[in-house]
Scaffold this active site. Structure first.
Site, PDB file in Angstrom:
ATOM      1  N   ALA A   1       4.213   1.435  -0.399  1.00  0.00           N
ATOM      2  CA  ALA A   1       5.220   1.385  -1.464  1.00  0.00           C
ATOM      3  C   ALA A   1       4.659   1.892  -2.788  1.00  0.00           C
ATOM      4  CB  ALA A   1       5.748  -0.040  -1.615  1.00  0.00           C
TER       5      ALA A   1
ATOM      6  N   SER B   1       7.855  -4.998   4.558  1.00  0.00           N
ATOM      7  CA  SER B   1       7.915  -5.613   5.884  1.00  0.00           C
ATOM      8  C   SER B   1       6.731  -6.537   6.013  1.00  0.00           C
ATOM      9  CB  SER B   1       7.886  -4.565   6.996  1.00  0.00           C
ATOM     10  OG  SER B   1       8.055  -5.174   8.264  1.00  0.00           O
TER      11      SER B   1
ATOM     12  N   VAL C   1       1.715   6.119  12.175  1.00  0.00           N
ATOM     13  CA  VAL C   1       0.578   5.588  12.912  1.00  0.00           C
ATOM     14  C   VAL C   1      -0.284   4.829  11.902  1.00  0.00           C
ATOM     15  CG1 VAL C   1       0.710   7.492  14.575  1.00  0.00           C
ATOM     16  CG2 VAL C   1      -0.761   7.720  12.550  1.00  0.00           C
TER      17      VAL C   1
ATOM     18  N   ARG D   1       8.311 -10.130  -4.666  1.00  0.00           N
ATOM     19  CA  ARG D   1       8.743 -11.516  -4.419  1.00  0.00           C
ATOM     20  C   ARG D   1       8.618 -12.387  -5.662  1.00  0.00           C
ATOM     21  NH1 ARG D   1       5.984 -13.295   1.153  1.00  0.00           N
ATOM     22  NH2 ARG D   1       4.313 -11.959   0.358  1.00  0.00           N
TER      23      ARG D   1
ATOM     24  N   PHE E   1       0.822  -1.207   0.000  1.00  0.00           N
ATOM     25  CA  PHE E   1       0.000   0.000   0.000  1.00  0.00           C
ATOM     26  C   PHE E   1       0.859   1.262   0.000  1.00  0.00           C
ATOM     27  CE2 PHE E   1      -2.848   2.674   2.990  1.00  0.00           C
ATOM     28  CZ  PHE E   1      -3.505   3.280   1.937  1.00  0.00           C
TER      29      PHE E   1
ATOM     30  N   ASP F   1      13.437 -11.394  -2.028  1.00  0.00           N
ATOM     31  CA  ASP F   1      12.688 -11.760  -0.834  1.00  0.00           C
ATOM     32  C   ASP F   1      13.494 -11.350   0.392  1.00  0.00           C
ATOM     33  OD1 ASP F   1      11.917 -13.673   1.453  1.00  0.00           O
ATOM     34  OD2 ASP F   1      10.364 -14.091  -0.019  1.00  0.00           O
TER      35      ASP F   1
ATOM     36  N   TYR G   1       3.911  -8.388  15.994  1.00  0.00           N
ATOM     37  CA  TYR G   1       4.105  -7.262  15.072  1.00  0.00           C
ATOM     38  C   TYR G   1       4.832  -6.115  15.760  1.00  0.00           C
ATOM     39  CZ  TYR G   1       3.193  -3.263  12.106  1.00  0.00           C
ATOM     40  OH  TYR G   1       3.346  -2.127  11.334  1.00  0.00           O
TER      41      TYR G   1
ATOM     42  N   LYS H   1       8.634  -4.747  14.562  1.00  0.00           N
ATOM     43  CA  LYS H   1       8.964  -3.401  14.095  1.00  0.00           C
ATOM     44  C   LYS H   1      10.003  -2.745  15.005  1.00  0.00           C
ATOM     45  CE  LYS H   1       7.385  -1.918  10.946  1.00  0.00           C
ATOM     46  NZ  LYS H   1       7.660  -2.113   9.502  1.00  0.00           N
TER      47      LYS H   1
END
Length: 342
Positions: free
Chosen positions: A16, A85, A186, A35, A14, A63, A156, A160
């Site tokens: 990218a 990510s 956010v 990928r 989204f 990858d 998650y 990060k």
């Protein structure tokens, strides 16, 4: 621009896709990793929806968990936007399924970038690496870090935080002049360019399609993906951005009830299924065991994640759209994509 080369990792994503659109509009040469090269047409279609010409995009198969393709991906690049990510629909039972690709992936990209003489890498981290400290009472700033010793952190959040720590450590100890900037968004809203939705947009789609009889308690912060992409490009080129983190947030939190009323007001009949009653807290906790949307929302019932974009505005001149405009743009795009029930 001078036609400098930029690698954007994870081109099907989204954020990218929005980064690629803005880079193309600015005149950069864009290469992106995916990928499988079978996804190249999907990326091109997203870029067209963003009103950019995808013909100049170069694709490389790579990858995060393997070395193959990364030397080719970074060759002749002046900058790298490391956006890729892992973000699963469901949190895995084994947290290493998220932590290893995030941490090892950023190190793999940084190693390749250093070897290719890349000037600067901009890493897409997350507010998740900031917003879980020991004293959540005051507003969050770029000086804050999530406390990994706190209980009940999701894989998650851990992934990060650990990936960003690993990136800073690498640049400090082994960077050999490679510059790093980090963007910490956010929850990200804004127009979807394809059917692969972010978690925030999946939550909105669930509301628009009436998947729950009530909205959850609590609130969310937000930022538009177009503004996140803009902040990446600013952090990529601004001389003062090297070695800095930037929180990407539009403004104050908005309650889910107010969010629902906003959709009802701005989308009319397309938001007719959006619930307006508030769900009891116990029901959210119970529903989080089976619902992806509620699992994403549950932590926000007890956490007022107030933060400021003052640093990005002061240093980089960044001025984001309002949270409300970002949410409405998201919903309108979901309608255009035919994902909202008629």
């Amino acid at each position: 621009m001078s036609g400098e080369g930029v690698l954007v990792t994870g081109g099907t994503g989204f954020v990218a896709a929005h980064c690629i659109v803005q880079l193309l509009h600015a005149g950069y040469r864009v290469r992106t990793t995916i990928r499988s090269l079978d996804r190249a047409d999907a990326v091109r279609e997203m870029v067209r929806r963003g009103e950019a010409d995808p013909r100049g995009i170069e694709f490389v198969a790579a990858d995060l968990m393997h070395d193959d393709g990364w030397p080719e991906a970074v060759a002749d690049a002046t900058y790298v936007l490391h956006v890729a990510s892992p973000l699963p629909v469901r949190q895995p039972k084994d947290e290493d399924e998220l932590i290893r690709p995030a941490r090892d992936g950023v190190l793999r990209v940084l190693h390749a970038a250093r070897g290719a003489g890349v000037r600067r890498v901009v890493q897409t981290s997350s507010f998740a690496a900031i917003g879980y400290r020991a004293d959540p009472g005051r507003p969050f700033t770029e000086q804050d870090w999530t406390d990994l010793t706190r209980p009940h952190l999701t894989p998650y959040i851990k992934s990060k935080t650990m990936a960003e720590h690993a990136a800073w450590d690498f640049v400090d100890l082994e960077g050999d002049g490679l510059e790093l900037s980090v963007v910490n968004p956010v929850p990200i809203f804004g127009p979807a360019l394809g059917p692969d939705l972010s978690t925030s947009l999946a939550v909105l789609l669930g509301m628009l399609n009436g998947r729950a009889p009530a909205v959850p308690p609590g609130a969310t912060t937000g930022v538009d993906a177009r503004d996140v992409a803009d902040l990446h490009v600013r952090a990529m080129t601004h001389p003062d951005a090297a070695g800095e983190r930037f929180i990407a947030v539009a403004g104050d939190p908005i309650s889910y009830h107010d969010l629902a009323m906003l959709l009802r007001d701005r989308l009319g009949a397309d938001a007719k299924r959006v619930p307006t009653r508030v769900m009891p807290r116990w029901l959210v906790r119970a529903g989080a065991l089976v619902s992806t949307e509620l699992r994403a929302i549950a932590p926000q019932m007890r956490r007022a994640q107030g933060a400021s974009h003052e640093k990005a505005e002061r240093m980089l001149g960044w001025e984001p759209r309002s949270t409300e405009d970002a949410i409405v743009a998201s919903a309108q795009s979901l309608v255009r994509l035919g994902l909202v029930k008629g």
